[in-house]
Write an enzyme that holds these catalytic residues in place. Structure first.
Site, mmCIF file in Angstrom:
data_model
loop_
_atom_site.group_PDB
_atom_site.id
_atom_site.type_symbol
_atom_site.label_atom_id
_atom_site.label_comp_id
_atom_site.label_asym_id
_atom_site.label_seq_id
_atom_site.Cartn_x
_atom_site.Cartn_y
_atom_site.Cartn_z
ATOM 1 N N SER A 228 2.379 2.174 5.477
ATOM 2 C CA SER A 228 2.003 1.394 4.294
ATOM 3 C C SER A 228 0.999 2.186 3.478
ATOM 4 O O SER A 228 -0.051 2.572 3.995
ATOM 5 C CB SER A 228 1.381 0.054 4.720
ATOM 6 O OG SER A 228 2.337 -0.785 5.309
ATOM 7 N N GLY A 230 -0.393 1.076 0.550
ATOM 8 C CA GLY A 230 -1.047 0.194 -0.403
ATOM 9 C C GLY A 230 -0.224 0.048 -1.674
ATOM 10 O O GLY A 230 0.994 -0.153 -1.618
ATOM 11 N N GLY A 233 3.257 1.773 -2.185
ATOM 12 C CA GLY A 233 4.476 1.388 -1.474
ATOM 13 C C GLY A 233 4.491 1.808 -0.028
ATOM 14 O O GLY A 233 3.466 1.749 0.665
ATOM 15 N N GLY A 259 0.613 -6.559 4.719
ATOM 16 C CA GLY A 259 1.222 -5.719 5.747
ATOM 17 C C GLY A 259 2.085 -6.501 6.709
ATOM 18 O O GLY A 259 3.113 -6.002 7.187
ATOM 19 N N ASP A 260 1.694 -7.737 7.003
ATOM 20 C CA ASP A 260 2.484 -8.581 7.902
ATOM 21 C C ASP A 260 3.806 -8.977 7.246
ATOM 22 O O ASP A 260 4.847 -9.033 7.915
ATOM 23 C CB ASP A 260 1.683 -9.830 8.276
ATOM 24 C CG ASP A 260 0.340 -9.482 8.898
ATOM 25 O OD1 ASP A 260 0.253 -8.428 9.569
ATOM 26 O OD2 ASP A 260 -0.613 -10.247 8.707
#
Length: 320
Positions: A228, A230, A233, A259-260
């Site tokens: 990830s 941020g 992408g 993120g989840d």
């Protein structure tokens, strides 16, 4: 059925304030509470995508009781567009200690979020043994499993490596989303996929160059790595190739749970047999729609559906 494991569940509290000022008293303009911890957040998004999901991990004390009540009573669809479209089954293991709380304070003037995370209950050896037994039973009916989040006190640092090995023995694809030494130990057990963010990836590999660090992480044992990045992408290095996906534009909002949501996109895409570009497209759209949601950990369904076809995916031609 998709299984998510949250060893350090939480009751998530979100407070909205017009402006967060240090050393000052604040009037809260809005407040929400919901079951939390990374795996429970993943399960909520998977449910909204139509996947039957089972959650396990630990819950205890008065906070754990509230968490389980909320887990059993999804919000009505007309007030919550991410309300469950498929069952989320509670297979949490009871512990004597009190489940932790996490507090997110959202500054509406800036869009920034301040997060306060309690450490979690002390888990005994007997409680860990009970979790292992429950986990092995649940693996027999699982299409995939996500191992998510921090370790509560009392759990050994190699816990996720142990859970990865059990999933691989059972022939169940396993995604690991943790950090620090639990990630370092877990990746050596060869999970099918890990999903570090940029900081976690740098701590693991010592490099802040995304492609180099992601490739290094894969060489350490993971079959696939999705980093990830941020607002930039996600970057995926897999046995099938290397891709980078990015939202059509940078957005402002609350990143809690983004993120989840990305993990839910990746896991649902795996179970549905989507191509890697389509998995990444879904993960980035869900993550961005979560940043845009007014409630921490939710995703804005209208934003997700609008974003999904607009996420750009570029393949790297160099060998992964």
């Amino acid at each position: 059925m998709i299984l998510t494991v949250t060893l350090n569940t939480a009751l998530d509290l979100t407070y909205d304030v017009p402006e967060l000022v240090p050393h000052a008293s604040h009037r809260v303009s809005d407040m929400s509470e919901r079951p939390g911890g990374k795996g429970l957040n993943v399960a909520r998004v998977l449910s909204a995508l139509g996947h039957d999901t089972v959650v396990t991990g630990f819950a205890g004390g008065s906070t754990g009781a509230v968490l389980r009540e909320l887990l059993a009573a999804p919000a009505p669809r007309e007030t919550d567009p991410t309300a469950a479209a498929a069952p989320v089954t509670d297979a949490l293991v009871e512990v004597a200690g009190n489940t932790r709380r996490t507090i997110a304070v959202v500054d509406r003037a800036t869009g920034d979020t301040t997060q306060l995370n309690e450490p979690g209950p002390l888990v005994t050896a007997a409680e860990w043994a009970a979790l292992l037994g429950r986990y092995e039973e649940l693996l027999t009916g699982a299409d995939a499993v996500a191992l998510c989040g921090s370790l509560p006190p009392g759990i050994h640092v190699g816990a996720y490596a142990e859970l990865v090995r059990l999933a691989r023995t059972a022939g169940v694809p396993v995604l690991l989303d943790t950090s620090g030494e639990p990630l370092r130990r877990g990746i050596a057990a060869r999970p099918d996929l890990i999903k570090p963010n940029a900081d976690e990836l740098a701590r693991l590999t010592g490099s802040r160059e995304p492609l180099r660090a992601t490739r290094d992480a894969r060489r350490r044992g993971a079959h696939g790595v999705v980093a990830s990045l941020g607002p930039d992408g996600m970057l995926a290095v897999t046995p099938d190739g290397t891709w980078q996906a990015a939202p059509p534009a940078k957005v402002l909002g609350n990143p809690t749970g983004a993120g989840d949501s990305a993990v839910a996109g990746l896991l649902s895409g795996l179970v549905e047999g989507l191509s890697w570009p389509d998995r990444l497209r879904r993960a980035v759209a869900l993550s961005t729609a979560t940043v845009l949601s007014p409630t921490a950990g939710d995703f804005d369904r209208a934003a997700y559906e609008e974003l999904l076809p607009r996420v750009g995916v570029e393949e790297h031609t160099a060998a992964a």
